[in-house]
Design an enzyme around this catalytic site. Sequence first.
Site: not given
Length: 160
Positions: A85-86
């Site tokens: 997600n980062e």
Amino acid sequence: MASSSSSSGNYEVFLNFRGEDTRRSFTCYLYDALNERKKIRTFIDDEGLGRGDEISDALLNAIQGSKISVVIFSKDYASSKWCLNELVKILECKNTNGQIVIPVFYGVSPSNVRHQEETFGNGFKELKKQFEEKAEMVLKWKNALTGTSHLAGLESTKFR
């Protein structure tokens, strides 16, 4: 999300990594070299995310406010939804804000990342099974891995 770097303002560098793989080795040395020795404001997540936690606004703001993101791919990187997600957010910032993204292939090759192969791919396959009902998110992760693997970066097998 706390950081061992200053808690307010923008950062020059954001470190994206799988803590279990590299926190106590490569990543802490890199952070020390950047932040302590070179005085480059560097964000490092020093608490980690617990199971079920979401990425905090502070972490997303740290990514968005950084000039450079260093993505440290390691053997179990792709088994972490938080790392992925980062990474999606990092690539969004690259595309919209011109953020510089530097991949580091630590114990994995760019090809392993690009094709989600070998040990690197095993973790990703397990994560895909967990998120079968969220195919759009899995596709974003896969595209982010593939896209980042094509960027010029550093391979640990070529470190001196």
